[in-house]
Design an enzyme around this catalytic site. Sequence first.
Site, PDB file in Angstrom:
ATOM      1  N   MET A  57      -8.214   0.370   1.110  1.00 44.60           N
ATOM      2  CA  MET A  57      -7.516  -0.397   2.142  1.00 44.60           C
ATOM      3  C   MET A  57      -7.519   0.344   3.472  1.00 44.60           C
ATOM      4  SD  MET A  57      -6.988  -3.192   0.702  1.00 44.60           S
ATOM      5  CE  MET A  57      -6.227  -3.914   2.138  1.00 44.60           C
ATOM      6  N   GLU A  58      -7.446   1.659   3.431  1.00 43.01           N
ATOM      7  CA  GLU A  58      -7.491   2.449   4.662  1.00 43.01           C
ATOM      8  C   GLU A  58      -8.846   2.320   5.340  1.00 43.01           C
ATOM      9  OE1 GLU A  58      -3.991   3.613   2.482  1.00 43.01           O
ATOM     10  OE2 GLU A  58      -6.048   3.293   1.835  1.00 43.01           O
ATOM     11  N   ASP A  63     -11.230  -6.595  22.078  1.00 40.58           N
ATOM     12  CA  ASP A  63     -10.279  -6.512  23.192  1.00 40.58           C
ATOM     13  C   ASP A  63     -10.919  -5.915  24.444  1.00 40.58           C
ATOM     14  OD1 ASP A  63      -7.605  -6.646  24.398  1.00 40.58           O
ATOM     15  OD2 ASP A  63      -7.690  -4.457  24.283  1.00 40.58           O
ATOM     16  N   CYS A  86       0.835  -1.200   0.000  1.00 44.64           N
ATOM     17  CA  CYS A  86       0.000   0.000   0.000  1.00 44.64           C
ATOM     18  C   CYS A  86       0.869   1.250   0.000  1.00 44.64           C
ATOM     19  CB  CYS A  86      -0.901   0.029   1.243  1.00 44.64           C
ATOM     20  SG  CYS A  86      -2.343  -1.003   1.121  1.00 44.64           S
ATOM     21  N   HIS A  87       0.399   2.261  -0.705  1.00 45.14           N
ATOM     22  CA  HIS A  87       1.084   3.553  -0.710  1.00 45.14           C
ATOM     23  C   HIS A  87       0.771   4.294   0.591  1.00 45.14           C
ATOM     24  CE1 HIS A  87       0.782   2.601  -4.996  1.00 45.14           C
ATOM     25  NE2 HIS A  87       1.859   3.351  -5.147  1.00 45.14           N
TER      26      HIS A  87
END
Length: 159
Positions: free
Chosen positions: A114-115, A129, A78-79
């Site tokens: 992707m972000e 969590d 990824c950039h």
Amino acid sequence: MSTLSHVDENGLPGMVDVSPKAVTVRTAIAEGLVRFPASVFTQLTEQDFLTKKGAVFQTAIIAGVMAAKKTADLIPLCHPLALSNCKVEIEPIKDNQLKVSCLVRCEGKTGVEMEALTGVSGAALCIYDMCKALTHDITISDIRLVEKTGGKSDLHANR
């Protein structure tokens, strides 16, 4: 036939060269689900999603934004992008689930899908969590891209 953009003619991986592309406003929205057992979801709802670890939604929102900003460190090809906006939202929905969504925007030469996906994943993992002391029977599922704009092709999935 389509080819993989991150593999060269010799089958070797590489970052896509985006230098010839125009800078445009790129936007992506992703979403995913976090599912709880009914009794745990009821307990969390009655406590306004406050646990001994703190405020679940607020902490998960911060985790999602942080994850989106670190996408290039997590996904090898990824950039790195300068994000102009990242907004994570969490809402309770039917069937003892939380819907996590992430909108990401930047001005650049490559998309922010992707972000957005990483933002949803980071927020969902944070929710797990923060709630695992109550149960480990929590599932994260259906993480998907639902919208992207600003590139050579737009996407508007059924929501």
